[in-house]
Scaffold this active site. Structure first.
Site, short mmCIF file in Angstrom:
data_model
loop_
_atom_site.label_atom_id
_atom_site.label_comp_id
_atom_site.label_asym_id
_atom_site.label_seq_id
_atom_site.Cartn_x
_atom_site.Cartn_y
_atom_site.Cartn_z
N TYR A 123 0.81 -1.21 0.00
CA TYR A 123 0.00 0.00 0.00
C TYR A 123 0.86 1.27 0.00
CZ TYR A 123 -4.38 -2.50 0.91
OH TYR A 123 -5.50 -3.30 0.83
N LYS A 190 4.17 -13.63 6.18
CA LYS A 190 4.28 -14.73 5.22
C LYS A 190 5.75 -14.98 4.93
CE LYS A 190 2.17 -17.71 2.43
NZ LYS A 190 1.37 -18.85 2.95
N ASP A 223 -2.06 -16.92 6.42
CA ASP A 223 -3.19 -17.77 6.04
C ASP A 223 -3.65 -18.62 7.21
OD1 ASP A 223 -0.62 -18.72 5.60
OD2 ASP A 223 -1.22 -20.17 4.09
N ASP A 247 -5.05 -4.78 6.62
CA ASP A 247 -6.30 -4.34 6.01
C ASP A 247 -7.29 -5.50 5.94
OD1 ASP A 247 -8.20 -2.83 4.72
OD2 ASP A 247 -7.16 -2.76 2.80
#
Length: 358
Positions: A123, A190, A223, A247
């Site tokens: 972002y 991640k 995840d 987000d």
């Protein structure tokens, strides 16, 4: 007296901004308001969605509360929310997700704090449009230096993760946990796949955790974290994440407690702080005195806490909780059936909240 900028926004913004202002004033908080515009309507009148006078007001105020502002999808001006975060370096996005009796949800007793890094990651706005000169040049360079080739018809987004940006947001999470009696911070990443960006995030998170041994620390792959929050959210407390994951998971956590209509938000930097509802401007409901003001009112509660007005913040939160729990003077979306004729309007729900404080 504290100086607070009230940005009225567009769509339903002015209506819920007025409801919120009245509720904050009813707490007895000593606030001097500076009401300023932003959004599509001022864009039409002045050629900019964010006038300089609005920016100047935010700069000099003790804090700002901002109603929703429309961001066109795919075209038009970039998000004002993102611009404000970057302009004022509002690096910490705070999203409490708390269960309130009377709000429909598949879960109960949720009390999570999502801390999202606000300025880096995907972002950051570093993008290269497909077929642009810069994109062609960048793809050529990347293809010369990597065995994995990028297709020539690609758009490119860059994901920067820095030591400084990670360090300050993770420390913010630990400081918030300590100040608010929280027990654990979970860093989400991640790093198993993106070893040099998310891997750096995880490395720095662990280093910061070593300097804060009084608070429990753990990390989760993003995840798996999504699954964990759906299956056993009670295991988590303060969750700190890079921008994109933050987000997504902040909306997931809002869903656990009934949706964005009851989800407040804050964007906090070293010198400024902007408080806002996490939902959109819903322009189709503009002027109908119909929408739920709870999220922005609870954002006002966060603003009061930021200004060290703890008693006033508690008074406001108790009043909101009482009105929502009773279920009588609430908007249509908080009724058991959305076509319930007993539903009240935006201002009438604010009136009921104010009545609980008098």
């Amino acid at each position: 007296m504290k100086q607070v900028t009230l940005v009225t926004g567009d769509g339903i913004g002015p209506e819920i901004a007025e409801a919120t202002r009245r509720c904050i004033e009813a707490t007895g908080a000593g606030i001097e308001w500076d009401v300023q515009p932003a959004g599509s309507e001022v864009m039409e009148a002045e050629g900019t969605p964010l006038p300089e006078r609005t920016v100047a007001s935010i700069e000099k105020s003790d804090a700002t509360i901002k109603a929703p502002i429309t961001t066109p999808v795919g075209t038009g001006f970039r998000s004002i929310n993102v611009h404000l975060r970057q302009h004022f370096d509002l690096y910490a996005c705070l999203r409490p997700c708390k269960s309130y009796k009377g709000v429909r949800s598949k879960y109960k007793d949720i009390d999570l704090i999502v801390v999202r890094e606000n300025t880096e990651d995907l972002y950051a706005g570093i993008e290269f449009e497909k077929d642009s000169e810069a994109a062609v040049e960048l793809i050529g360079w990347l293809n010369q230096h990597n065995t994995r080739q990028i297709r020539s018809d690609s758009g490119i987004s860059i994901k920067p993760i820095s030591v400084m940006g990670t360090e300050r947001i993770v420390q913010f999470a630990f400081d918030y946990a300590r100040k608010n009696g929280r027990k654990k911070v979970t860093s989400v990443h991640k790093a198993n796949i993106m070893k040099y960006s998310d891997g750096l995030w995880l490395e720095v998170s662990r280093e910061v955790a070593k300097r804060n041994p009084d608070i429990e620390f753990e990390d989760r792959i993003v995840d798996n974290m999504c699954m964990q929050l759906v299956q056993k959210p009670e295991l988590y407390d303060v969750i700190v994440l890079p921008n994109l994951y933050g987000d997504i998971l902040s909306d997931l956590c809002a869903g656990l407690v009934g949706g964005l209509g009851v989800a407040p938000g804050a964007n906090i930097g070293a010198r400024q702080a902007v408080f806002e509802a996490t939902h959109g401007s819903a322009p189709k409901y503009k002027g109908q005195n119909k929408v739920n003001p709870t999220a922005l009112i609870l954002s006002g509660m966060l603003l009061l806490r930021y200004l060290d007005m703890g008693e006033e913040a508690d008074r406001l939160e108790r009043a909101v909780a009482a009105v929502v729990a009773e279920g009588k003077d609430v908007t249509y979306d908080m009724k058991p059936h959305r076509d319930d004729p007993t539903a009240v309007g935006t201002q009438e729900m604010a009136d009921a909240i104010i009545a609980r404080m008098t």
